[in-house]
Design a protein around this motif. Structure first.
Motif, PDB file in Angstrom:
ATOM      1  N   GLY A 142       0.809  -1.213   0.000  1.00 53.99           N
ATOM      2  CA  GLY A 142       0.000   0.000   0.000  1.00 53.99           C
ATOM      3  C   GLY A 142       0.837   1.254   0.000  1.00 53.99           C
ATOM      4  O   GLY A 142       1.760   1.389   0.813  1.00 53.99           O
ATOM      5  N   SER A 143       0.563   2.153  -0.919  1.00 52.17           N
ATOM      6  CA  SER A 143       1.262   3.447  -1.018  1.00 52.17           C
ATOM      7  C   SER A 143       2.767   3.281  -1.173  1.00 52.17           C
ATOM      8  O   SER A 143       3.543   4.140  -0.727  1.00 52.17           O
ATOM      9  N   GLY A 144       3.193   2.197  -1.812  1.00 50.63           N
ATOM     10  CA  GLY A 144       4.621   1.975  -2.046  1.00 50.63           C
ATOM     11  C   GLY A 144       5.359   1.388  -0.865  1.00 50.63           C
ATOM     12  O   GLY A 144       6.565   1.161  -0.947  1.00 50.63           O
ATOM     13  N   SER A 145       4.679   1.126   0.242  1.00 46.52           N
ATOM     14  CA  SER A 145       5.327   0.539   1.417  1.00 46.52           C
ATOM     15  C   SER A 145       5.574  -0.956   1.209  1.00 46.52           C
ATOM     16  O   SER A 145       4.841  -1.623   0.481  1.00 46.52           O
ATOM     17  N   LYS A 146       6.615  -1.473   1.871  1.00 47.63           N
ATOM     18  CA  LYS A 146       6.970  -2.883   1.766  1.00 47.63           C
ATOM     19  C   LYS A 146       7.371  -3.403   3.144  1.00 47.63           C
ATOM     20  O   LYS A 146       7.704  -2.624   4.038  1.00 47.63           O
ATOM     21  N   ASN A 147       7.341  -4.732   3.315  1.00 53.63           N
ATOM     22  CA  ASN A 147       7.551  -5.307   4.641  1.00 53.63           C
ATOM     23  C   ASN A 147       8.903  -5.988   4.798  1.00 53.63           C
ATOM     24  O   ASN A 147       9.471  -6.537   3.855  1.00 53.63           O
ATOM     25  N   SER A 148       9.377  -5.957   6.034  1.00 51.11           N
ATOM     26  CA  SER A 148      10.545  -6.695   6.471  1.00 51.11           C
ATOM     27  C   SER A 148      10.091  -7.663   7.560  1.00 51.11           C
ATOM     28  O   SER A 148       9.218  -7.334   8.363  1.00 51.11           O
TER      29      SER A 148
END
Length: 199
Positions: free
Chosen positions: A106-112
């Protein structure tokens, strides 16, 4: 004890951050002292600026393991703390899996993600800690070299042992089944693990 002993490797694109790919580590770590800050593996020079990623143990105060990735042009490390063991114990083997997922959430966010499992405990995917990284802080590559057992050209040495460390980078990350297979009930397992499309 590592003391001033470390293993180094010159900068190589295969180990660079790439926020369009999965990348990360699976490994075993054994601490022999509860020092303030101990780096297990890192690609980081000149503090956070000039950093790609690291796995470290923060003793004394937090007493937790951490998987961190960084935007190399900014002093903005995205630190994902493994909260299952607080505190983590010395003289104990831990399996650590830390990885970056390039999927847009979402909105260019990514997870670690980071999962830590202690020998004697069952692997539990539900204990994986998730950190969402906003688009402005996504990891990027630096020219830093890679170090096992230290950081920043030889500091914050690990007081402990590392075994069966595996780096992965490609179009997919580790599944829960693959991490559990690597953990192997606390007995560990050598590569290859389950049939996989990790590249």
């Amino acid at each position: 004890r590592s003391s001033s002993m470390r293993l180094t490797h010159a900068d190589n694109a295969d180990f660079d951050n790439d926020n369009t790919k999965f990348f990360g580590w699976m490994m075993w770590v054994y601490l022999t002292a509860d020092d303030a800050t101990e780096f297990i593996v890192s690609k980081q020079n000149s503090g956070v600026t000039g950093a790609d990623w690291n796995i470290m143990y923060h003793g004394s105060v937090l007493q937790q393991f951490k998987w961190g990735v960084a935007k190399s042009s900014a002093a903005a490390e995205q630190a994902n703390w493994a909260t299952r063991y607080d505190p983590a114990l010395v003289d104990t083997w831990y399996m650590i899996a830390g990885w970056f997922d390039p999927t847009d959430v979402g909105s260019g966010s990514k997870n670690s993600y980071v999962n830590v499992t202690k020998v004697g405990d069952a692997f539990d995917a539900g204990t994986t800690d998730t950190l969402t990284i906003t688009s402005g802080n996504l990891p990027s590559a630096s020219a830093s070299g890679m170090e096992f057992g230290s950081v920043n050209g030889g500091s914050n040495y690990l007081d402990g042992r590392i075994d069966s460390a595996y780096w992965f980078k490609g179009t997919s990350g580790p599944s829960n089944d693959e991490i559990e297979d690597f953990y192997n009930g606390g007995n560990g397992k050598q590569y290859p693990f389950l049939p996989s499309n990790i590249s």
